[in-house]
Design an enzyme around this catalytic site. Structure first.
Site, mmCIF file in Angstrom:
data_model
loop_
_atom_site.group_PDB
_atom_site.id
_atom_site.type_symbol
_atom_site.label_atom_id
_atom_site.label_comp_id
_atom_site.label_asym_id
_atom_site.label_seq_id
_atom_site.Cartn_x
_atom_site.Cartn_y
_atom_site.Cartn_z
ATOM 1 N N ASP A 26 0.866 -1.171 0.037
ATOM 2 C CA ASP A 26 0.045 0.065 0.140
ATOM 3 C C ASP A 26 0.783 1.239 0.075
ATOM 4 O O ASP A 26 1.697 1.508 0.893
ATOM 5 C CB ASP A 26 -0.930 -0.066 1.124
ATOM 6 C CG ASP A 26 -1.980 -1.129 1.322
ATOM 7 O OD1 ASP A 26 -2.650 -1.148 0.256
ATOM 8 O OD2 ASP A 26 -1.732 -1.779 2.181
ATOM 9 N N ASP B 259 -14.284 -4.686 -1.592
ATOM 10 C CA ASP B 259 -14.386 -4.411 -0.038
ATOM 11 C C ASP B 259 -15.612 -4.745 0.313
ATOM 12 O O ASP B 259 -16.542 -4.082 0.052
ATOM 13 C CB ASP B 259 -13.963 -2.854 0.198
ATOM 14 C CG ASP B 259 -12.436 -2.783 -0.444
ATOM 15 O OD1 ASP B 259 -11.618 -3.688 -0.588
ATOM 16 O OD2 ASP B 259 -12.053 -1.529 -0.580
#
Lengths: 251, 199
Positions: free
Chosen positions: A11, A130
């Site tokens: 990330d 998600d």
């Protein structure tokens, strides 16, 4: 028989790997190119690099990060974060990614998935889902987990595949960054619902967690970040453990 | 060593070029027939759709140019869709003819999960220079939904719902269904073998 895949995730924000919780409390963890080289050497099966600041930052920094990471790799690279058009996807692929992952933009305009699949092939299109536990089943969230959509995760997953997704990257927001293990019921339900490979993400903490997401969740691949970044396990160690437990891994 | 990388518009030549550079080659993108006239080593990469690939090759006059290059002994390495293109046709685009250098039709893989995406092992049936030093059972990275059934020029197979041709060799033409450029050290080894073969 395909091997179960172990996929470290970087990330990134402004050219640095950040982690804490993917959706909250970010802190710097290292240089993406250095981590990429380490994971490739340790036997990672693929690598994912995400631009977590996509909505705030320009694209140039992220494209540069992709180039620097790709230069270190002899394994496939998936990149994403804020991709909303074929042109943006092309830039990411030209920077060295082999696949692109889309999330918010695909939920808001599902035709994007088809456009990407027609342009680059389904094998290059990963749709990230998600999800968090809702009143009934699991609900899809967008914008880095900040916005609920009211959409059922299984229904959205099926639609994404029909529209041309070649792979799903499924993150449990409830679990992500908590170290409580993968969301096994969610992963299992999704692997049964779709006919494309499922990468499970969110919650990995122990060797046993990885074993369970494959053996119970039936995931094709497992993605994790901090357990690797913080050196709590090496990929070699993890694969040795999985192999000893009877799973097929590339060693 | 100079290697011509056929560029028919698919955007993902980067991995192939990077891997070729890593094993000491100088990749050069080729879009037009004339540029293949001198090439000794040619890589035909491929992602995407069989029909789109064959149409793009035809439009650029590359179908004949590739045939001419191979006829004068240039070494060719097809990758993924670049392997499938060698056959007569594909179920992915039934109305479109392939190069037809190998017999048979590329078929949809008979597996519930497609694409066949990830690392799988190959079984080597016959030793060829391209596979020198690569043990049977080695892992390679695959990403495809179609594949040709094995035939006489198949030198290695892979199993995913059915056995299919993973590596083929016919004269100076070789091809692999997997992606050596994304297959770690063993993939780079295979590319090195390709560069080292007598042109």
């Amino acid at each position: 028989m395909l091997a179960r895949r172990i996929v470290p995730c970087l990330d990134t924000d402004a050219g640095w790997v950040v982690k804490g919780r993917r959706f909250r409390h970010l802190r710097p963890m290292g240089d993406p190119a250095e981590l990429a080289r380490r994971y490739d050497a340790e036997g990672a099966d693929e690598l994912v690099v995400l631009d977590i600041a996509a909505s705030r930052d320009g694209r140039a920094t992220f494209l540069d990060t992709i180039r620097r990471v790709a230069a270190q790799l002899s394994i496939p690279l998936t990149a994403g974060g804020g991709i909303g058009s074929v042109a943006q996807a092309r830039a990411v692929l030209q920077a060295g990614a082999d696949k692109i992952t889309v999330n918010t933009a695909a939920v808001e305009r599902p035709a994007l998935i088809t456009e990407l699949a027609e342009q680059f092939g389904s094998q290059a299109v990963v749709v990230a889902v998600d999800a968090a536990r809702g009143e009934r089943g699991w609900e899809v969230f967008i914008r880095g987990g900040r916005q609920r959509t009211g959409r059922d995760a299984l229904g959205w997953a099926r639609e994404a595949v029909q529209r041309g997704a070649g792979e799903l990257l499924v993150t449990s927001i409830d679990q992500d960054g908590t170290g409580q293990g993968f969301a096994l019921p969610l992963i299992r339900a999704l692997t049964e619902a779709v006919s494309v490979p499922v990468i499970a993400s969110g919650g990995a903490d122990s060797l046993e967690d990885f074993y369970r997401v494959f053996a119970v969740g039936q995931a094709d691949a497992a993605l994790a970040a901090s357990v690797f970044h913080e050196g709590r396990m090496t990929i070699g160690e993890l694969k040795g453990f999985l192999q000893a437990r009877g799973l097929l891994v590339r060693v | 060593m100079k290697v011509a990388v056929v560029d028919y518009g698919a955007s993902n030549l980067f991995s192939v070029e990077r891997a070729l550079v890593r094993v000491g080659a100088r990749p050069e993108r080729v879009r037009q027939a004339q540029a293949l006239a001198q090439a000794e080593k040619i890589v035909l990469p491929g992602v995407g759709h069989f029909g789109a690939l064959m149409e793009a090759l035809a439009r650029a006059g590359l179908v004949q140019a590739l045939a001419d290059a191979v006829a004068r002994g240039a070494a060719l390495l097809g990758i993924c869709l670049g392997l499938q293109a060698l056959y007569a046709g594909s179920e992915e685009a039934p109305a479109v003819a392939g190069l037809g250098w190998l017999r048979g039709t590329v078929r949809a893989l008979p597996s519930r999960k497609r694409p066949h995406m990830g690392w799988n092992r190959i079984e080597i049936l016959r030793p060829v220079p391209l596979l020198d030093g690569i043990p049977s059972g080695s892992w390679f990275y695959f990403a495809h939904s179609y594949a040709p059934p094995p035939e006489e020029h198949t030198v290695a197979v892979c199993d995913y719902g059915a056995r299919f041709a993973a590596v083929v060799q016919k004269g100076s033409v070789a091809a692999v269904q997997f992606h050596p450029e994304k297959s770690g050290a063993v993939g780079l080894h295979l590319l090195r073998n390709f560069l080292g073969e007598a042109g």
